[in-house]
Design a protein around this motif. Structure first.
Motif, PDB file in Angstrom:
ATOM      1  N   GLY A 234      14.739   4.820 -35.683  1.00  0.00           N
ATOM      2  CA  GLY A 234      13.629   5.206 -36.554  1.00  0.00           C
ATOM      3  C   GLY A 234      12.732   4.030 -36.885  1.00  0.00           C
ATOM      4  N   ALA A 235      13.351   2.890 -37.201  1.00  0.00           N
ATOM      5  CA  ALA A 235      12.571   1.697 -37.541  1.00  0.00           C
ATOM      6  C   ALA A 235      11.770   1.202 -36.338  1.00  0.00           C
ATOM      7  N   ILE A 236      12.400   1.214 -35.164  1.00  0.00           N
ATOM      8  CA  ILE A 236      11.703   0.752 -33.955  1.00  0.00           C
ATOM      9  C   ILE A 236      10.524   1.665 -33.634  1.00  0.00           C
ATOM     10  N   MET A 237      10.741   2.975 -33.705  1.00  0.00           N
ATOM     11  CA  MET A 237       9.662   3.909 -33.382  1.00  0.00           C
ATOM     12  C   MET A 237       8.536   3.840 -34.405  1.00  0.00           C
ATOM     13  N   ALA A 238       8.897   3.669 -35.674  1.00  0.00           N
ATOM     14  CA  ALA A 238       7.880   3.592 -36.730  1.00  0.00           C
ATOM     15  C   ALA A 238       6.947   2.417 -36.527  1.00  0.00           C
TER      16      ALA A 238
ATOM     17  N   ILE B  76      18.554  17.662 -32.935  1.00  0.00           N
ATOM     18  CA  ILE B  76      17.291  18.305 -33.311  1.00  0.00           C
ATOM     19  C   ILE B  76      16.940  17.957 -34.752  1.00  0.00           C
ATOM     20  N   GLN B  77      17.929  18.042 -35.635  1.00  0.00           N
ATOM     21  CA  GLN B  77      17.667  17.748 -37.046  1.00  0.00           C
ATOM     22  C   GLN B  77      17.200  16.313 -37.244  1.00  0.00           C
ATOM     23  N   ASP B  78      17.868  15.363 -36.605  1.00  0.00           N
ATOM     24  CA  ASP B  78      17.474  13.964 -36.743  1.00  0.00           C
ATOM     25  C   ASP B  78      16.131  13.686 -36.060  1.00  0.00           C
ATOM     26  N   SER B  79      15.858  14.412 -34.976  1.00  0.00           N
ATOM     27  CA  SER B  79      14.579  14.237 -34.281  1.00  0.00           C
ATOM     28  C   SER B  79      13.422  14.736 -35.135  1.00  0.00           C
TER      29      SER B  79
ATOM     30  N   GLU C  94       9.076  10.853 -40.120  1.00  0.00           N
ATOM     31  CA  GLU C  94       9.134   9.464 -40.580  1.00  0.00           C
ATOM     32  C   GLU C  94       8.152   8.585 -39.804  1.00  0.00           C
ATOM     33  N   VAL C  95       7.968   8.867 -38.516  1.00  0.00           N
ATOM     34  CA  VAL C  95       7.028   8.096 -37.696  1.00  0.00           C
ATOM     35  C   VAL C  95       5.585   8.434 -38.062  1.00  0.00           C
ATOM     36  N   ALA C  96       5.296   9.727 -38.232  1.00  0.00           N
ATOM     37  CA  ALA C  96       3.902  10.175 -38.390  1.00  0.00           C
ATOM     38  C   ALA C  96       3.340   9.989 -39.792  1.00  0.00           C
ATOM     39  N   LEU C  97       4.199  10.012 -40.809  1.00  0.00           N
ATOM     40  CA  LEU C  97       3.717   9.875 -42.188  1.00  0.00           C
ATOM     41  C   LEU C  97       3.868   8.429 -42.643  1.00  0.00           C
ATOM     42  N   LYS C  98       2.784   7.845 -43.116  1.00  0.00           N
ATOM     43  CA  LYS C  98       2.769   6.436 -43.474  1.00  0.00           C
ATOM     44  C   LYS C  98       2.516   6.235 -44.964  1.00  0.00           C
ATOM     45  N   ASN C  99       2.775   5.032 -45.434  1.00  0.00           N
ATOM     46  CA  ASN C  99       2.524   4.678 -46.834  1.00  0.00           C
ATOM     47  C   ASN C  99       1.056   4.294 -46.988  1.00  0.00           C
ATOM     48  N   GLY C 100       0.222   5.319 -47.230  1.00  0.00           N
ATOM     49  CA  GLY C 100      -1.214   5.082 -47.354  1.00  0.00           C
ATOM     50  C   GLY C 100      -1.566   4.161 -48.498  1.00  0.00           C
ATOM     51  N   GLY C 101      -0.805   4.257 -49.584  1.00  0.00           N
ATOM     52  CA  GLY C 101      -1.065   3.388 -50.729  1.00  0.00           C
ATOM     53  C   GLY C 101      -0.878   1.927 -50.380  1.00  0.00           C
ATOM     54  N   LEU C 102       0.184   1.631 -49.647  1.00  0.00           N
ATOM     55  CA  LEU C 102       0.426   0.257 -49.227  1.00  0.00           C
ATOM     56  C   LEU C 102      -0.678  -0.212 -48.281  1.00  0.00           C
ATOM     57  N   GLY C 103      -1.117   0.672 -47.391  1.00  0.00           N
ATOM     58  CA  GLY C 103      -2.201   0.324 -46.483  1.00  0.00           C
ATOM     59  C   GLY C 103      -3.469  -0.047 -47.232  1.00  0.00           C
ATOM     60  N   MET C 104      -3.784   0.729 -48.273  1.00  0.00           N
ATOM     61  CA  MET C 104      -4.957   0.417 -49.099  1.00  0.00           C
ATOM     62  C   MET C 104      -4.785  -0.933 -49.798  1.00  0.00           C
TER      63      MET C 104
ATOM     64  N   PHE D 132       3.575  12.728 -34.673  1.00  0.00           N
ATOM     65  CA  PHE D 132       4.571  13.801 -34.776  1.00  0.00           C
ATOM     66  C   PHE D 132       5.182  14.102 -33.408  1.00  0.00           C
ATOM     67  N   ILE D 133       4.315  14.263 -32.402  1.00  0.00           N
ATOM     68  CA  ILE D 133       4.771  14.669 -31.067  1.00  0.00           C
ATOM     69  C   ILE D 133       5.672  13.601 -30.441  1.00  0.00           C
ATOM     70  N   LEU D 134       5.178  12.362 -30.427  1.00  0.00           N
ATOM     71  CA  LEU D 134       5.942  11.290 -29.790  1.00  0.00           C
ATOM     72  C   LEU D 134       7.199  10.943 -30.591  1.00  0.00           C
ATOM     73  N   GLY D 135       7.119  11.058 -31.914  1.00  0.00           N
ATOM     74  CA  GLY D 135       8.296  10.802 -32.745  1.00  0.00           C
ATOM     75  C   GLY D 135       9.411  11.787 -32.458  1.00  0.00           C
ATOM     76  N   TYR D 136       9.046  13.072 -32.275  1.00  0.00           N
ATOM     77  CA  TYR D 136      10.065  14.094 -32.027  1.00  0.00           C
ATOM     78  C   TYR D 136      10.643  13.966 -30.626  1.00  0.00           C
TER      79      TYR D 136
END
Length: 423
Positions: free
Chosen positions: A117-121, A358-361, A367-377, A344-348
């Motif tokens: 998860g960390a590597i893909m993120a 399937i559940q972990d995927s 987890e890959v597609a949703l980011k911390n927008g607040g931190l980015g700002m 979403f697609i590549l993460g799954y």
């Protein structure tokens, strides 16, 4: 009956809003649109079906207020920009209070999902960000903002969406936590490699800024977690906790008065805020105990405080950058939608290809597609000193709330026949 009546009124308000927009009276649509989203947010307290969406509706209401009435949020007798970083640090502090060292020990016993998860993120979304930038003719600072949001870790939103999607919540929280902690090293490195062609990126400045925004407040939260809930016998005595307050106050005076080297001065505000919060939490623990208050007072206060901080944080940033956001809004929405959807697609399918269930995927896809927008700002404003670079995290953050909710609801109704199997 009352619930249906209220919903009918809210729908009527949105129909009026749509009518104003279609007839070209967009400037007049602000007030009814604002009323509609406030109505939906409040409706969650009447209808439990809408309750999980109430906070999202509040976010949209505040964003509309910031876009139509920015003067309400830009000057309160001082430039409200000074509140942006402390609000983000307060959110990170709240995350820290929910963590303990034992949390990491338990999850690291089965590290495969966390590592993948960390590597893909930190590979999929940064590379996609660079590809998306090359599809659009954005200014260098806007382009850097798109890459920046891809280089950020996940946020609390991913954990909520995984829960709604019936994913592996423990895995989601673990990946969010680990990626957040390694962000001060990984994100500056990725930005130097991928975004250095657009504007000058200082690895050291971004690293220190990340420490200031993430590690310092989370560390303070961990300390407070120990003070509040630790099983160490000496923490049970009020006199010992008051001793901690005295020690923290002394440290605070030292930090305030001590001259920091120029390169490290960026850490000073975070240290001051962390020490103040530690002293306040320690003193409050003693007072609550003395007056027989609830032991879970922190858990009652912090969620609302964190949500308020997030609302204020996002609203001020949007209000301060309103004109530029209007100029690039639609293109930025399109870029964010492409960036997010491909994540979403590549993460799954990346997770499935690497042998996860399937559940972990599903979990790692979110987890890959949703980011911390607040931190980015926050990083855009503090590390890059660019309000324009903060626009992409703003738009991406709002888009991902919509897409994340949609995919979570879709997956929630799709049964997992082989949640622990490998296809």
């Amino acid at each position: 009956m009352l619930s249906k009546l209220i919903l009918g009124i809210i729908l009527t308000i949105f129909i009026v809003t749509l009518g104003l927009i279609v007839t070209g009276n967009t400037a007049s649509a602000g007030l009814p649109m604002l009323a509609g989203f406030i109505g939906l947010a409040l409706y969650g307290y009447v209808n439990s079906t809408f309750k999980p969406m109430s906070f999202t509706f509040w976010v949209f209401a505040f964003l509309i207020a910031a876009m139509y009435y920015p003067f309400l949020f830009t000057n309160w007798g001082f430039n409200t920009k000074v509140l942006v970083i402390p609000m983000l640090q307060l959110i990170m502090f709240g995350m820290g209070t929910k963590l303990s060292v034992s949390d990491f020990k338990a999850e690291l016993k089965q590290p495969k999902g966390i590592i993948l998860g960390a590597i893909m993120a930190f590979t999929i979304m940064p590379i996609l960000g660079l590809l998306v930038v090359n599809m659009f003719d954005f200014s260098p600072e806007i382009a850097v903002g798109i890459i920046l949001i891809g280089c950020c870790p996940g946020g609390a939103a991913s954990n909520v969406m995984v829960f709604l999607a019936k994913g592996n919540v423990a895995l989601s929280v673990s990946v969010t936590t680990i990626t957040t902690i390694i962000t001060p090293i990984v994100t500056p490195l990725l930005m130097k490699l991928l975004a250095g062609q657009f504007i000058e990126i200082s690895f050291l400045k971004m690293m220190l800024s990340s420490f200031n925004l993430i590690i310092v407040p989370i560390a303070a939260g961990l300390v407070c977690n120990k003070i509040l809930y630790g099983n160490v016998p000496w923490l049970k005595k009020d006199s010992h906790v008051l001793g901690i307050v005295l020690l923290v106050v002394l440290l605070l005076l030292v930090v305030i008065s001590a001259p920091f080297p120029e390169g490290l001065s960026i850490l000073k505000p975070g240290l001051i805020l962390g020490l103040v919060l530690t002293a306040v939490v320690s003193l409050t623990k003693v007072l609550v105990k003395r007056f027989n208050g609830p032991e879970d007072w922190m858990d009652r206060i912090l969620p609302s405080l964190s949500m308020f901080s997030f609302l204020l944080f996002v609203t001020i940033v949007v209000a301060l950058n309103r004109d530029k956001l209007l100029a690039v809004g639609l293109l930025l929405v399109a870029a964010s939608a492409i960036h997010n959807t491909l994540g979403f697609i590549l993460g799954y399918y990346g997770s499935r290809a690497l042998g996860l269930s399937i559940q972990d995927s599903r979990t790692l896809s979110i987890e890959v597609a949703l980011k911390n927008g607040g931190l980015g700002m926050g990083l855009a404003l503090e590390a890059l000193g660019s309000a324009n670079a903060a626009l992409a995290p703003i738009v991406f953050g709002k888009w991902m709330n919509i897409s994340g909710s949609a995919i979570a609801n879709y997956w929630r109704d799709k049964p997992i026949h082989n949640a622990s199997s490998v296809e």
